[in-house]
Design a protein around this motif. Structure first.
Motif, mmCIF file in Angstrom:
data_model
loop_
_atom_site.group_PDB
_atom_site.id
_atom_site.type_symbol
_atom_site.label_atom_id
_atom_site.label_comp_id
_atom_site.label_asym_id
_atom_site.label_seq_id
_atom_site.Cartn_x
_atom_site.Cartn_y
_atom_site.Cartn_z
ATOM 1 N N ARG A 119 102.221 35.980 -6.730
ATOM 2 C CA ARG A 119 101.165 36.839 -6.205
ATOM 3 C C ARG A 119 101.721 38.190 -5.735
ATOM 4 N NH1 ARG A 119 97.099 34.142 -2.028
ATOM 5 N NH2 ARG A 119 96.529 32.912 -3.817
ATOM 6 N N ARG A 120 102.949 38.124 -5.173
ATOM 7 C CA ARG A 120 103.581 39.336 -4.642
ATOM 8 C C ARG A 120 103.725 40.406 -5.747
ATOM 9 N NH1 ARG A 120 109.271 40.919 -2.880
ATOM 10 N NH2 ARG A 120 109.642 40.249 -4.990
ATOM 11 N N TRP A 123 100.418 42.017 -6.489
ATOM 12 C CA TRP A 123 100.086 43.018 -5.470
ATOM 13 C C TRP A 123 100.921 44.286 -5.641
ATOM 14 C CZ3 TRP A 123 95.693 43.319 -3.467
ATOM 15 C CH2 TRP A 123 94.953 42.169 -3.152
ATOM 16 N N ARG A 148 91.351 38.685 -10.775
ATOM 17 C CA ARG A 148 92.578 39.470 -10.555
ATOM 18 C C ARG A 148 92.637 40.697 -11.471
ATOM 19 N NH1 ARG A 148 97.643 35.608 -9.372
ATOM 20 N NH2 ARG A 148 97.282 34.780 -11.442
#
Lengths: 197, 350
Positions: free
Chosen positions: B175-176, B179, B228
């Protein structure tokens, strides 16, 4: 402008080359890999050292042609500042006006009298009408004639980028002779003095 | 015969391991040396006199108000707002000299080499990655643009950052990283106009990443429509639109439009050749009469690479798909935008 494409091109280039290199570089099997990898790594280091010694010293500051000379605007502005007398004027061409502005500000110098030419502006300049000195001039020579007529025999400096073909002859017609012509890379400085007849 | 080979392998395994460790270190040393040497290469001429195109950027940065800087009254301001702001910050800290004005491009140009090196190392074998990094680090234009008070070094940094983030997404899928990609989309829109070329790539990278986690059971279009991808698309699109409408469009003058559109691929028959010529010179600058043929040869190899990427992607080859995203797609986006007369490609500005 297309410098953004360089990493992408390099990736594709070395992806193509990798297949060729893979014939020689076999990670698991041979000592061949070691020698070849070492050679490549030494080549990389040597290339970077040579690059540091040669290409990076090449100081052309233009976009797509490395053969263009350097513009020493700081040297040119400093030279005019040091040698300009109180009553002298300087005519700055369009293509040199931003540089002249930056360096006169940087040298904390206000030229006693400045003419800003209507000619040789680059594509993207704006708000010219309020800034140029002789807005009605139809040619560079006419502009020069008007300036000379308003100068009352005082010395005129010209700060420009590149040669002005036939400038000396035109100025001679107006009774001025060139007393200084000094290049600072691509920047040219002229000083014209009135000849008393 | 087999047992003999096995024995030999067992005997050499510790030796090989030792050798591998040495080579691994050697790779690291080589990368470090290439990177460290690329710093003085860029620093060397930093205090040289500025020239015309730097001068108007410098004068705009030195304007008394932020508004006058973003909408410089004497020149069509094409420098992205974040680059101007960073340069203004540098001038505020270190004065209005050449070094302060060129600090942002210098840092961006140097960081681009580092980021590219790290990304390339994860894509290719170490010697090839080192060669590729050396090629970028020693490229004439990459050096020159790091020495000029212009936005081109940040364009380079943005491209290498997107390459790094997307390959990270490819390898880690966390996920990092997503982002990070969203952040790069937002910040990049104000840092470089060329971030527009990475919009489609970013959305597809996330969609492709999601598709892989579902064991290829979904289609890429369906994945593009998932949350997303849609969030990334919205953030990227909004930031690009704000950057374009608020900062770029008000600065466009008729003279600039004429100049800009003359170099787009949609401007005429010769435009394609001019673009090709510019790409050749980007790879090898015209310093010698053999430079142009060498550039042509390299561009041909780039074409071979693109062809291999296409054929590899069809076979679901992972590296090929990654290269399709980070190398082919941005160029294709630029070509499409240039055909729509929105972006110059065959520009005289190498």
């Amino acid at each position: 402008m297309i410098i953004w494409a360089l990493p992408e091109l390099v990736l594709l280039l070395f992806y193509a080359l990798q297949h060729g290199f893979e014939r020689y570089i076999r990670r698991d099997s041979s000592a061949h890999y070691g020698a070849f990898a070492q050679t490549i790594l030494l080549f990389c280091i040597t290339t970077t050292v040579l690059n540091l010694m040669m290409i990076s010293r090449f100081s052309a500051n233009y976009y797509n042609d490395v053969r263009y000379g350097n513009e020493d605007n700081r040297g040119a502005t400093d030279f005019v500042m040091q040698n300009m007398s109180k009553g002298d004027c300087v005519l700055v061409s369009g293509a040199a006006s931003e540089q002249f502005d930056y360096y006169s500000r940087s040298l904390k110098w206000r030229p006693p009298c400045t003419w800003l030419s209507r000619w040789e502006w680059q594509c993207c300049s704006s708000g010219l009408q309020g800034r140029i000195s002789i807005p009605g001039a139809r040619s560079p020579n006419e502009e020069l004639g008007t300036i000379i007529s308003r100068m009352d025999g005082r010395t005129l400096w010209i700060f420009r980028r590149g040669e002005w073909p036939g400038l000396t002859a035109v100025m001679a017609q107006y009774g001025n002779a060139v007393t200084v012509r000094r290049p600072f890379g691509r920047v040219l400085i002229y000083r014209f003095q009135h000849i008393v007849q | 015969m087999v047992s003999c080979a096995g024995e030999r392998a067992q005997q050499t395994r510790p030796g090989l391991r030792f050798k591998n460790r040495i080579f691994k270190n050697l790779n690291l040393y080589a990368f470090t040396i290439v990177f460290l040497l690329s710093v003085p290469t860029r620093w060397m001429l930093i205090s040289k006199s500025i020239w015309l195109d730097e001068a108007w950027v410098a004068n705009s940065v030195l304007e008394p108000s932020w508004r006058q800087m973003f909408f410089y009254p004497r020149w069509a301001q094409t420098t992205p707002p974040l680059v101007l702001s960073l340069m203004r910050g540098a001038v505020h800290l270190f004065g209005s000299g050449e070094i302060a004005l060129r600090l942002v491009p210098l840092i961006a140009g140097t960081a681009a080499v580092l980021v590219f090196g790290v990304a390339a190392k994860k894509m290719f074998s170490a010697p090839i990655a080192c060669l590729a990094t050396t090629f970028l680090a020693t490229n004439y234009w990459a050096i020159k643009y790091s020495q000029q008070a212009k936005q081109y070094a940040t364009d380079l940094l943005l491209a290498t950052s997107f390459i790094y983030i997307i390959q990270e997404l490819h390898h880690r899928r966390n996920r990092r990283t997503i982002w990070l990609l969203v952040l790069a989309s937002g910040v990049g829109s104000f840092l470089s106009l060329t971030s527009a070329f990475w919009c489609a790539t970013s959305i597809l990278a996330i969609a492709w990443n999601d598709m892989r986690t579902r064991a290829w059971s979904s289609s890429i279009i369906k994945e593009c429509l998932r949350v997303r991808s849609l969030v990334t698309a919205t953030i990227f699109g909004t930031c690009l639109a704000v950057s374009y409408l608020l900062f770029f469009r008000p600065n466009v003058t008729p003279g600039f439009s004429r100049f800009w559109s003359a170099y787009t691929l949609g401007s005429g028959r010769r435009a394609f050749l001019t673009a090709l010529h510019t790409f050749v010179m980007l790879l090898v600058p015209p310093v010698h009469r053999l430079a142009y043929p060498a550039g042509l040869l390299l561009l041909t190899l780039v074409g071979v690479g693109a062809f291999k990427v296409m054929s590899g992607t069809r076979k679901n080859d992972s590296l090929s798909t990654l290269l399709l995203l980070v190398a082919v797609m941005p160029i294709m986006s630029a070509v499409l935008l240039s055909l729509a007369k929105l972006v110059p490609l065959g520009n005289s500005k190498g």
